[in-house]
Scaffold this active site. Structure first.
Site, PDB file in Angstrom:
ATOM      1  N   HIS A  44       5.587  16.544  14.582  1.00 19.28           N
ATOM      2  CA  HIS A  44       4.478  17.494  15.221  1.00 19.28           C
ATOM      3  C   HIS A  44       5.134  18.648  15.819  1.00 19.28           C
ATOM      4  O   HIS A  44       6.131  18.521  16.549  1.00 19.28           O
ATOM      5  CB  HIS A  44       3.876  16.516  16.330  1.00 19.28           C
ATOM      6  CG  HIS A  44       2.723  17.272  17.157  1.00 19.28           C
ATOM      7  ND1 HIS A  44       1.443  17.146  16.514  1.00 19.28           N
ATOM      8  CD2 HIS A  44       2.708  17.733  18.246  1.00 19.28           C
ATOM      9  CE1 HIS A  44       0.658  17.826  17.373  1.00 19.28           C
ATOM     10  NE2 HIS A  44       1.426  18.071  18.619  1.00 19.28           N
ATOM     11  N   HIS A  91       9.707  26.023  13.597  1.00 14.44           N
ATOM     12  CA  HIS A  91       9.914  25.411  12.543  1.00 14.44           C
ATOM     13  C   HIS A  91      11.193  25.142  11.969  1.00 14.44           C
ATOM     14  O   HIS A  91      11.690  24.352  11.487  1.00 14.44           O
ATOM     15  CB  HIS A  91       9.244  26.473  11.436  1.00 14.44           C
ATOM     16  CG  HIS A  91       8.207  26.020  11.021  1.00 14.44           C
ATOM     17  ND1 HIS A  91       6.936  26.589  11.048  1.00 14.44           N
ATOM     18  CD2 HIS A  91       7.634  24.838  10.101  1.00 14.44           C
ATOM     19  CE1 HIS A  91       5.939  25.995  10.310  1.00 14.44           C
ATOM     20  NE2 HIS A  91       6.205  25.036   9.744  1.00 14.44           N
ATOM     21  N   LYS A  92      12.120  26.125  12.614  1.00 13.48           N
ATOM     22  CA  LYS A  92      13.952  26.136  12.130  1.00 13.48           C
ATOM     23  C   LYS A  92      14.333  24.763  12.857  1.00 13.48           C
ATOM     24  O   LYS A  92      15.121  24.021  12.229  1.00 13.48           O
ATOM     25  CB  LYS A  92      14.314  27.257  12.916  1.00 13.48           C
ATOM     26  CG  LYS A  92      13.966  28.635  12.372  1.00 13.48           C
ATOM     27  CD  LYS A  92      14.775  29.730  12.578  1.00 13.48           C
ATOM     28  CE  LYS A  92      14.039  30.788  12.078  1.00 13.48           C
ATOM     29  NZ  LYS A  92      13.377  31.635  12.711  1.00 13.48           N
ATOM     30  N   ASN A 103       8.827  21.632   5.518  1.00 12.23           N
ATOM     31  CA  ASN A 103       9.495  20.628   5.828  1.00 12.23           C
ATOM     32  C   ASN A 103       9.864  19.624   4.719  1.00 12.23           C
ATOM     33  O   ASN A 103      10.912  19.164   4.646  1.00 12.23           O
ATOM     34  CB  ASN A 103       8.808  19.466   6.783  1.00 12.23           C
ATOM     35  CG  ASN A 103       8.653  20.278   8.306  1.00 12.23           C
ATOM     36  OD1 ASN A 103       9.625  20.187   8.933  1.00 12.23           O
ATOM     37  ND2 ASN A 103       7.646  21.035   8.746  1.00 12.23           N
ATOM     38  N   GLY A 161      -3.165   5.425  17.047  1.00 17.78           N
ATOM     39  CA  GLY A 161      -3.604   6.376  17.581  1.00 17.78           C
ATOM     40  C   GLY A 161      -3.327   7.887  16.844  1.00 17.78           C
ATOM     41  O   GLY A 161      -2.588   7.855  15.802  1.00 17.78           O
ATOM     42  N   LEU A 186      -4.722   8.809   9.138  1.00 17.44           N
ATOM     43  CA  LEU A 186      -4.897   7.535   8.242  1.00 17.44           C
ATOM     44  C   LEU A 186      -5.411   6.390   8.831  1.00 17.44           C
ATOM     45  O   LEU A 186      -5.574   6.298   9.920  1.00 17.44           O
ATOM     46  CB  LEU A 186      -3.194   7.143   7.979  1.00 17.44           C
ATOM     47  CG  LEU A 186      -2.361   8.078   7.142  1.00 17.44           C
ATOM     48  CD1 LEU A 186      -0.916   7.781   7.307  1.00 17.44           C
ATOM     49  CD2 LEU A 186      -2.801   8.196   5.775  1.00 17.44           C
ATOM     50  N   ASN A 202       5.862  11.077  11.594  1.00 17.07           N
ATOM     51  CA  ASN A 202       4.994  12.292  11.506  1.00 17.07           C
ATOM     52  C   ASN A 202       6.098  13.264  12.442  1.00 17.07           C
ATOM     53  O   ASN A 202       6.495  12.817  13.353  1.00 17.07           O
ATOM     54  CB  ASN A 202       3.626  12.155  12.184  1.00 17.07           C
ATOM     55  CG  ASN A 202       3.064  13.302  12.274  1.00 17.07           C
ATOM     56  OD1 ASN A 202       2.823  13.938  11.198  1.00 17.07           O
ATOM     57  ND2 ASN A 202       2.561  13.748  13.318  1.00 17.07           N
ATOM     58  N   GLY A 237       4.733  23.367   2.955  1.00 10.72           N
ATOM     59  CA  GLY A 237       5.641  22.359   2.432  1.00 10.72           C
ATOM     60  C   GLY A 237       7.145  22.742   2.979  1.00 10.72           C
ATOM     61  O   GLY A 237       8.146  22.324   2.182  1.00 10.72           O
ATOM     62  N   ASP A 287      -0.968  10.808  17.011  1.00  9.74           N
ATOM     63  CA  ASP A 287       0.056  11.503  17.831  1.00  9.74           C
ATOM     64  C   ASP A 287       0.756  10.671  19.013  1.00  9.74           C
ATOM     65  O   ASP A 287       1.138  11.260  20.189  1.00  9.74           O
ATOM     66  CB  ASP A 287      -0.001  12.884  18.458  1.00  9.74           C
ATOM     67  CG  ASP A 287      -0.515  13.838  17.343  1.00  9.74           C
ATOM     68  OD1 ASP A 287       0.042  13.743  16.082  1.00  9.74           O
ATOM     69  OD2 ASP A 287      -1.229  14.804  17.477  1.00  9.74           O
TER      70      ASP A 287
HETATM   71  C1  GRF Z   1       4.512  21.819  10.654  1.00  7.23           C
HETATM   72  O1  GRF Z   1       4.559  22.550  11.739  1.00  7.23           O
HETATM   73  C2  GRF Z   1       4.527  20.280  11.272  1.00  7.23           C
HETATM   74  O2  GRF Z   1       5.099  20.031  12.450  1.00  7.23           O
HETATM   75  C3  GRF Z   1       2.996  20.005  11.199  1.00  7.23           C
HETATM   76  O3  GRF Z   1       2.468  20.519  10.254  1.00  7.23           O
HETATM   77  C4  GRF Z   1       3.393  21.773   9.790  1.00  7.23           C
HETATM   78  C5  GRF Z   1       3.737  21.626   8.507  1.00  7.23           C
HETATM   79  O4  GRF Z   1       4.514  22.762   7.980  1.00  7.23           O
HETATM   80  N1  GRF Z   1       2.697  18.493  11.336  1.00  7.23           N
HETATM   81  P1  GRF Z   1       5.186  22.821   6.353  1.00  7.23           P
HETATM   82  O5  GRF Z   1       4.022  22.545   5.384  1.00  7.23           O
HETATM   83  O6  GRF Z   1       6.166  21.764   6.366  1.00  7.23           O
HETATM   84  O7  GRF Z   1       5.692  24.223   6.302  1.00  7.23           O
END
Ligand code: GRF
Length: 209
Positions: free
Chosen positions: A121, A188-189, A22, A160, A105, A119, A20, A162
């Protein structure tokens, strides 16, 4: 004169399965930025052990864990989608953000929230997306391909996997000696910026509807 409608924040549900981080970026933004156009009204997890749930509870956000329950002949995907729809209706959610949510989903939810689900990705779609492309699998595939660039994508969720319209992307270089973990950390950053920008764009658009 202030318009009462412009003061209303878009109610955002965030769906999670894991750490979590994000979600945390979205929480931090709504706490720090008084102009933030969204308010997270609910966090839903398909994993009872997701640390994302702790993050939400700490921020005072209502959480739901999807029950295993009796499928009664439905697929797990349809069963979970139905549970999610009930929660979203009950909580009067406007938009949905998939932030590391691993359940795919069913179409019924996408039809109920057309162009209102995004979403994130961890790669530059349309490359390195689709079934099986999640977590370290994505970064391993990028490294194996020899690509010099990767990044993250925020996209609209369609039927679909992604495949929906891309809203924004942020790029990072792939460095010599990168491992899936080092590449994931760099991406991630950028995700924390992208998820906030993407959610704000969707939230503002929704308010105009
Ligand atoms: C992220 O890399 C996101 O792009 C992918 O799942 C990961 C989730 O990371 N869909 P977090 O749980 O937000 O740390």
């Amino acid at each position: 004169m202030s318009d009462i409608l412009s003061l209303k924040k878009t109610a955002a549900a965030v769906l999670v399965s894991g750490n979590g981080t994000n979600l945390q970026a979205l929480i931090d933004n709504q706490q720090k930025n008084s102009d933030c156009p969204y308010k997270i009204n609910v966090v839903i997890s398909d994993n009872p052990g997701a640390f994302a749930l702790t993050r939400a509870e700490k921020a005072g956000i209502k959480t739901y864990v999807l029950e295993k329950g009796n499928l009664k002949g439905q697929s797990l995907r349809d069963y979970r989608t139905r549970q999610i729809m009930e929660i979203l209706r009950k909580e009067k959610t406007d938009i949905v953000v998939l932030a590391g949510f691993l359940t795919i989903l069913s179409e019924s939810l996408i039809n109920e929230f057309p162009e209102r689900i995004i979403n994130i990705h961890p790669a530059l779609l349309p490359d390195f997306g689709g079934p099986g492309m999640y977590g370290h699998h994505v970064h391993e595939a990028v490294l194996a391909s020899g690509k010099k660039e990767s990044g993250c994508t925020v996209h609209i969720v369609d039927k679909g996997c992604d495949t929906g319209r891309v809203i924004l992307q942020r790029k990072v270089p792939v460095m010599a000696g990168d491992t899936p973990d080092s590449l994931a950390d760099r991406i991630h950053k950028e995700e924390y910026i992208a998820i906030v920008q993407g959610t704000e764009l969707l939230a503002k658009g929704f308010n105009k509807v």
